[in-house]
Structure formats: C-alpha cells, structure tokens
Motif scaffolding. Structure first.
Motif, PDB file in Angstrom:
ATOM      1  N   ASN A  18       0.975  -1.098  -0.573  1.00 36.08           N
ATOM      2  CA  ASN A  18      -0.424  -0.497   0.114  1.00 36.08           C
ATOM      3  C   ASN A  18       0.963   1.407   0.083  1.00 36.08           C
ATOM      4  OD1 ASN A  18      -2.534   1.308   0.081  1.00 36.08           O
ATOM      5  ND2 ASN A  18      -1.777   2.059   1.835  1.00 36.08           N
ATOM      6  N   ASN A  19       1.959   1.247   0.704  1.00 37.03           N
ATOM      7  CA  ASN A  19       2.568   2.520   0.981  1.00 37.03           C
ATOM      8  C   ASN A  19       3.568   2.764  -1.047  1.00 37.03           C
ATOM      9  OD1 ASN A  19       2.905   3.227   2.953  1.00 37.03           O
ATOM     10  ND2 ASN A  19       4.700   1.410   3.735  1.00 37.03           N
ATOM     11  N   ILE A  20       3.297   1.876  -1.703  1.00 40.41           N
ATOM     12  CA  ILE A  20       4.329   1.923  -2.958  1.00 40.41           C
ATOM     13  C   ILE A  20       3.098   1.722  -4.020  1.00 40.41           C
ATOM     14  CG2 ILE A  20       5.293   0.846  -5.073  1.00 40.41           C
ATOM     15  CD1 ILE A  20       7.398   0.021  -1.885  1.00 40.41           C
ATOM     16  N   ASP A  21       1.799   1.819  -3.741  1.00 38.98           N
ATOM     17  CA  ASP A  21       0.881   1.447  -4.809  1.00 38.98           C
ATOM     18  C   ASP A  21      -0.447   0.823  -4.507  1.00 38.98           C
ATOM     19  OD1 ASP A  21      -0.852   1.531  -7.218  1.00 38.98           O
ATOM     20  OD2 ASP A  21       1.520   0.562  -8.515  1.00 38.98           O
ATOM     21  N   HIS A  22      -0.859   2.625  -3.551  1.00 37.34           N
ATOM     22  CA  HIS A  22      -2.363   1.420  -2.999  1.00 37.34           C
ATOM     23  C   HIS A  22      -3.139   1.080  -4.087  1.00 37.34           C
ATOM     24  CE1 HIS A  22      -5.727   2.048  -1.025  1.00 37.34           C
ATOM     25  NE2 HIS A  22      -6.528   3.368  -1.542  1.00 37.34           N
ATOM     26  N   GLY A  23      -3.623   1.050  -5.709  1.00 34.15           N
ATOM     27  CA  GLY A  23      -4.380   0.712  -6.634  1.00 34.15           C
ATOM     28  C   GLY A  23      -3.958  -0.843  -6.672  1.00 34.15           C
ATOM     29  N   PRO A  42      13.108   2.472   1.943  1.00 35.59           N
ATOM     30  CA  PRO A  42      14.598   1.634   2.265  1.00 35.59           C
ATOM     31  C   PRO A  42      15.162   0.027   2.108  1.00 35.59           C
ATOM     32  CG  PRO A  42      12.876   2.258   4.145  1.00 35.59           C
ATOM     33  CD  PRO A  42      12.176   2.048   3.302  1.00 35.59           C
ATOM     34  N   THR A  43      15.937  -0.390   2.047  1.00 35.54           N
ATOM     35  CA  THR A  43      16.168  -1.626   0.860  1.00 35.54           C
ATOM     36  C   THR A  43      15.665  -2.764   1.323  1.00 35.54           C
ATOM     37  OG1 THR A  43      18.669  -1.076   0.960  1.00 35.54           O
ATOM     38  CG2 THR A  43      18.799  -2.912   0.094  1.00 35.54           C
ATOM     39  N   GLN A  44      15.267  -3.197   2.465  1.00 37.30           N
ATOM     40  CA  GLN A  44      14.099  -4.346   2.810  1.00 37.30           C
ATOM     41  C   GLN A  44      12.840  -3.953   1.872  1.00 37.30           C
ATOM     42  OE1 GLN A  44      15.699  -4.248   6.927  1.00 37.30           O
ATOM     43  NE2 GLN A  44      14.687  -6.449   7.050  1.00 37.30           N
ATOM     44  N   VAL A  45      12.276  -2.702   2.035  1.00 35.30           N
ATOM     45  CA  VAL A  45      11.194  -2.683   1.340  1.00 35.30           C
ATOM     46  C   VAL A  45      11.491  -2.729   0.246  1.00 35.30           C
ATOM     47  CG1 VAL A  45       9.256  -0.946   0.712  1.00 35.30           C
ATOM     48  CG2 VAL A  45      10.175  -1.146   3.052  1.00 35.30           C
ATOM     49  N   LYS A  46      12.783  -2.578  -0.531  1.00 32.83           N
ATOM     50  CA  LYS A  46      12.316  -2.366  -2.104  1.00 32.83           C
ATOM     51  C   LYS A  46      12.684  -3.720  -2.518  1.00 32.83           C
ATOM     52  CE  LYS A  46      15.279   1.669  -3.233  1.00 32.83           C
ATOM     53  NZ  LYS A  46      17.016   1.638  -3.005  1.00 32.83           N
ATOM     54  N   ARG A  47      13.102  -4.844  -1.866  1.00 28.58           N
ATOM     55  CA  ARG A  47      13.564  -5.732  -1.986  1.00 28.58           C
ATOM     56  C   ARG A  47      12.102  -6.845  -1.626  1.00 28.58           C
ATOM     57  NH1 ARG A  47      17.019  -8.818   3.056  1.00 28.58           N
ATOM     58  NH2 ARG A  47      18.410  -6.237   2.240  1.00 28.58           N
ATOM     59  N   GLY A  48      11.601  -6.441  -0.764  1.00 31.65           N
ATOM     60  CA  GLY A  48       9.950  -6.831  -0.155  1.00 31.65           C
ATOM     61  C   GLY A  48       8.820  -6.736  -2.091  1.00 31.65           C
ATOM     62  N   TRP A  49       8.691  -6.087  -2.493  1.00 32.22           N
ATOM     63  CA  TRP A  49       8.274  -5.047  -3.252  1.00 32.22           C
ATOM     64  C   TRP A  49       8.466  -6.285  -4.215  1.00 32.22           C
ATOM     65  CZ3 TRP A  49       4.090  -2.318  -5.073  1.00 32.22           C
ATOM     66  CH2 TRP A  49       4.227  -2.440  -5.770  1.00 32.22           C
ATOM     67  N   ASP A  50       9.674  -6.168  -4.682  1.00 31.89           N
ATOM     68  CA  ASP A  50      10.354  -7.512  -5.926  1.00 31.89           C
ATOM     69  C   ASP A  50       9.392  -8.531  -5.951  1.00 31.89           C
ATOM     70  OD1 ASP A  50      11.700  -4.697  -7.327  1.00 31.89           O
ATOM     71  OD2 ASP A  50      13.692  -5.337  -6.349  1.00 31.89           O
ATOM     72  N   MET A  51      10.378  -9.014  -4.628  1.00 37.03           N
ATOM     73  CA  MET A  51       9.568 -10.270  -4.727  1.00 37.03           C
ATOM     74  C   MET A  51       7.892 -10.365  -5.076  1.00 37.03           C
ATOM     75  SD  MET A  51       9.791 -12.686  -1.530  1.00 37.03           S
ATOM     76  CE  MET A  51      11.345 -14.001  -1.729  1.00 37.03           C
ATOM     77  N   PHE A  52       7.531  -9.695  -4.273  1.00 39.27           N
ATOM     78  CA  PHE A  52       5.532  -9.399  -4.024  1.00 39.27           C
ATOM     79  C   PHE A  52       5.548  -9.081  -6.048  1.00 39.27           C
ATOM     80  CE2 PHE A  52       2.204  -6.720  -4.665  1.00 39.27           C
ATOM     81  CZ  PHE A  52       1.016  -7.996  -4.292  1.00 39.27           C
ATOM     82  N   ILE A  53       5.776  -8.442  -6.691  1.00 40.99           N
ATOM     83  CA  ILE A  53       5.687  -8.163  -7.457  1.00 40.99           C
ATOM     84  C   ILE A  53       5.907 -10.007  -8.738  1.00 40.99           C
ATOM     85  CG2 ILE A  53       6.329  -7.090  -9.223  1.00 40.99           C
ATOM     86  CD1 ILE A  53       4.119  -5.786  -8.850  1.00 40.99           C
ATOM     87  N   LEU A 108       4.737 -13.080  -0.306  1.00 42.33           N
ATOM     88  CA  LEU A 108       6.598 -13.017   0.314  1.00 42.33           C
ATOM     89  C   LEU A 108       7.296 -13.932   0.920  1.00 42.33           C
ATOM     90  CD1 LEU A 108       5.315  -9.901   2.221  1.00 42.33           C
ATOM     91  CD2 LEU A 108       6.152 -10.125  -0.095  1.00 42.33           C
ATOM     92  N   GLY A 109       7.068 -15.180   0.476  1.00 44.45           N
ATOM     93  CA  GLY A 109       7.755 -16.287   0.487  1.00 44.45           C
ATOM     94  C   GLY A 109       6.680 -17.685   0.055  1.00 44.45           C
TER      95      GLY A 109
END
Lengths: 317, 153
Positions: A50-55, B92-103, B108-109
């Motif tokens: 949500n912090n990055i992309d709410h949609g 933060p790096t961890q947020v970027k890493r988590g986001w990449d994994m989600f996409i 998240l695992g």
C-alpha cells in the motif's frame, strides 16, 4: 456453521509451518468445517504494497476476496495482518462503488468478481464468537490453572475497528476471555496494548525493533509471568526470534511465546512436540514443566475433594 | 500530494492528540514527531522528510486512527510521504526487496515444503501467481495509459 477456509498468509507458511500444524489440530479437534482453497496470493501486506501502490494493494486483496465469493466460503486467519488488510480493502470497496467497478473490470479478465459477501475473521474472535466459550471449556482436559499468562493482542487483530468490527479497539476482551476459559490467569500489565514494533525490522531499523521488543519483555520479566500468548506471526517473530537474538547477546528474559492455537491444543491434551512447540527459538520447557506439575497437584486436590464429598455422603446416611 | 485531504490535515496540525497514544512517539528515543512532518506538508516544505527515516517509523498500529475525531490521524500523512519517497526510489532496501518479491511471485515467500512434510501437513494449496501476473499486467498497462493521457492533456 458456514464452511470456511483458512487464509494462512505468507509468513506462517514460509517461516512457521508449525503454527499451521497447531491451527489445523485445534480446528480438527472441534470438528470445524474448513477446507483449503487454491489461488490465494499475499493478502497483500499493507505497509509494503500500500505504501508503494495503493491501487495494486486494493486489486490484489480484492482478488483474494473474490476467490471466497467464488467458493462460497467465509475466511478465518491465524494472521492478524492478513485479516486486517483484507477487511480494510473489503470495507473500502463496499463504500466506493467507482473503485469497485474499476477493480471488477480487471478481475473479469480472470473470471472473478469481487462481491465481498463472506465474513473475514481472525481466529481469536472467531473462536470466541463462533465456537464459543462453553464449547471450548468442554474440550479442555488439561487446564492452565495456576499459570500466569500475559496476552499480546497484536494491533491488527482489533484495529482498524471500522473494518474489523470484532472487539473494542482500545480495550479488547475476547482473547482474555479465551485464556481464562483455558483456566489461566490473564495477567494485566502496562504495555499490554503496545504495538510489538516488528514493522521496524522490515524498514532497515533492526535496533529500533529490538528496542520495542525489550519494552514489553522487560515489564513481563519483572512480573514473573509464565508465558506470553499471542496469535500473529509477525508479533511471534518479534518476541520469539528477536528475544532469542537478544538473549544470545547476553540479555536475559526467558519468556516463552505461545501461539493461541498451541495453548488451546495443549489444554485439549495434545503433546507439545505434536503441536510444534519444540520448534520455538525461546524454549518453553519451564512453562511446560510447571504446567505438568500444577496439573498433577490439582488432580490430586480434585481427587481428595471427591473422596471427602463421598465421605460426607456416607456420614450423612 | 493529491491523496491527502489538506482540510483534514489543517485541523490535524492544530490538534495532535494522537501524539500521546502513538507508540513510536512515546517510545523511540531518537524522537519521532509526525506533527513536524504535517506542518511541513502544509507549508509545502516536505521534501526533506522523503529521505528521513522518520516516515518509516509509523508502525501502522492504527491507534491514531481510532482516537481521531476526524478518523484521519497521523497515519495518512505518513503513508503519503512513504508513497512519495518510494516513487523517488528512497524506500529502505528491505522494502524494495519485499516489493520485488511480491511483484515477481505474488507472495512474500513460498511454503516450506520439507518442513511441511516433516510436520505431516498436507500439500499447500496452489498459489495464484499465474492469475496475479495477468491482472498485474492489465493494471500496469491501464496505469501507464492513464499517466500518458494525463500528460497529453
């Protein structure tokens, strides 16, 4: 009771499969009508997506909820974050028709439709409201009489209350009631409703996360409790894993962290190792030993009382 | 900052009651105070906060939301700042890493298969990764074309 599915979430299935084990054992013990449903993704995690992309947060959650609509089942989850996220999006889409139409125009492409007709509940309020205290008491064979347990609700079990609507968001009672139904004392303490702080561990602020864990663990150590009980994998990670890390560095707390399902499973007579209690990083040995000992003592007292009553019965004749 | 309701935020800047219930405000030794951030947002000088670790210290515990008479609280302001920071690549790096994994995986695992077997758990239900990929693609295409049409206007 309506059929339901369990939304396990990423953290339990990735890091703590033993929590899935104890959850399944207690659900089976009560013969509850649950089944697995294919196709779930991450709920998704609010503080991340949500912090990055709410949609995208809304769309992904709506897809998970639409799978419930398709299967015609309610949802119960042993993860506070998952329920809170799904319920928040559910509420948002029910109050914003324009957004709902937009979301459904995409879900249509994979044969789904968000209706949001099914209940979304956390395991603790579900047990309290649906299974009920009397039914739970009936199943308990090894109560926690004499044990002092400190509850940690976990923010997202009860907040945001406009979406979850399951307990008082600032003065919750249901988890307390359940712990008492198992025979334990629910120890009241100053930092009871303080956030666990695990979120800070996910934004490169490990020291601050430890600082939060310490606040609660220090108070509980001073109160000489037997265990902390919770029902959220993120809070569990914070208090079991981070406590273990701090103990390794020389800070001693010695507070075993027990999941709601583990406590209930133990009280129902399951063995600790079958429930996965031996998978914890902070050992629960002292807790289990005291519980066994007290159970033996109470059983002896019960037997003595029975004999006395019988004796009086005879004396009256 | 179109996602923020400036009117509500103005009232918010004069109240600040949630400071006294916010776990980070009360407990972080280094000082955490969304009131300062909100003041800067209203003054149009929020830029400096985007690279500040403060905006990631909101725990999203929703305490502020519960006691806020506007049902708004600190959390909306802090979330908007985090979104902006992420857009600028300042997460933060961890947020970027988590986001990449989600996409990439929609989760998240992945379920720990060997541990499941050892515990006697049934095979994990199938993930929705394939369908997620499809809707993600449509979502991103629509978002892209939305941005393009906004720019051409």
């Amino acid at each position: 009771m309506k059929d339901f599915t369990i939304f396990w979430g990423c953290t339990i299935q990735t890091r703590f499969p033993f929590l899935e084990k104890s959850t399944r054992m207690v659900l089976d013990g009560f013969d509850l009508p649950y089944r697995d449903v294919d196709g779930f993704t991450c709920c998704p995690e609010k503080s991340l997506v949500n912090n990055i992309d709410h949609g995208l947060w809304v769309l992904t959650a709506a897809r998970n909820i639409a799978l419930l609509d398709k299967a015609g089942v309610d949802l119960v989850s042993p993860c506070t974050g998952c329920v809170s996220n799904l319920a928040t999006v559910n509420g948002e889409l029910h109050s914003d028709n324009k957004e709902k139409i937009k979301v459904n125009s995409i879900l249509k492409e994979i044969g789904l439709e968000f209706k949001g007709k099914n209940k979304l509940r956390h395991l603790v309020p579900f047990f309290h409201d649906e299974v009920g205290i009397p039914a739970i008491k009936n199943k308990i064979v090894k109560p926690f009489h004499g044990m002092r347990i400190a509850l940690h609700y976990g923010c997202h079990m009860i907040r945001p209350s406009h979406a979850l609507k399951n307990d008082d968001p600032l003065d919750p009672k249901k988890f307390d009631n359940l712990i008492r139904a198992m025979g334990a004392e629910s120890v009241q303490y100053m930092t009871k409703l303080l956030c666990c702080g695990q979120g800070l561990d996910r934004v490169d602020q490990h020291e601050n996360a430890l600082h939060f864990a310490r606040l609660k663990l220090k108070e509980l150590k001073s109160l000489k409790i037997d265990a902390m009980a919770l029902c959220c994998p993120s809070c569990y990670l914070q208090f079991d894993n981070n406590q273990f890390l701090m103990e390794k560095e020389g800070e001693k707390f010695g507070i075993p962290i027990l999941y709601f399902t583990e406590l209930l499973g133990l009280a129902m007579g399951h063995k600790p190792e079958d429930l996965g209690v031996d998978s914890h990083r902070v050992e629960a040995t002292d807790f289990l030993e005291k519980w066994q000992r007290l159970n033996g003592e109470f059983a002896r007292t019960d037997e003595l009382n029975r004999q006395l009553e019988e004796g009086f019965g005879i004396a009256q004749h | 900052m179109e996602s923020l309701n400036i009117k509500l935020l103005e009232v918010c800047s004069k109240c600040g009651a949630c400071y006294h219930i916010c776990p980070s405000c009360l407990n972080l030794n280094e000082g955490y105070d969304p009131r300062a951030v909100i003041k800067d947002i209203l003054a149009g000088q929020y830029e400096k906060w985007l690279s500040h670790k403060s905006i990631w210290q909101c725990l999203e515990c929703h305490h502020c939301l519960e006691i806020c008479f506007q049902h708004y609280g600190f959390e909306n302001a802090m979330a908007a700042m985090r979104t902006l920071a992420s857009k600028k690549g300042l997460a933060p790096t961890q947020v970027k890493r988590g986001w990449d994994m989600f996409i990439k995986t929609s989760r998240l695992g992945e379920p720990a298969a060997p541990a499941r077997k050892k515990l006697g758990l049934p095979e994990a239900a199938k993930s929705g990764a394939e369908d997620f990929k499809k809707i993600l693609k449509i979502y991103q295409e629509r978002k892209e074309s939305g941005v393009r049409s906004q720019k051409s206007e």
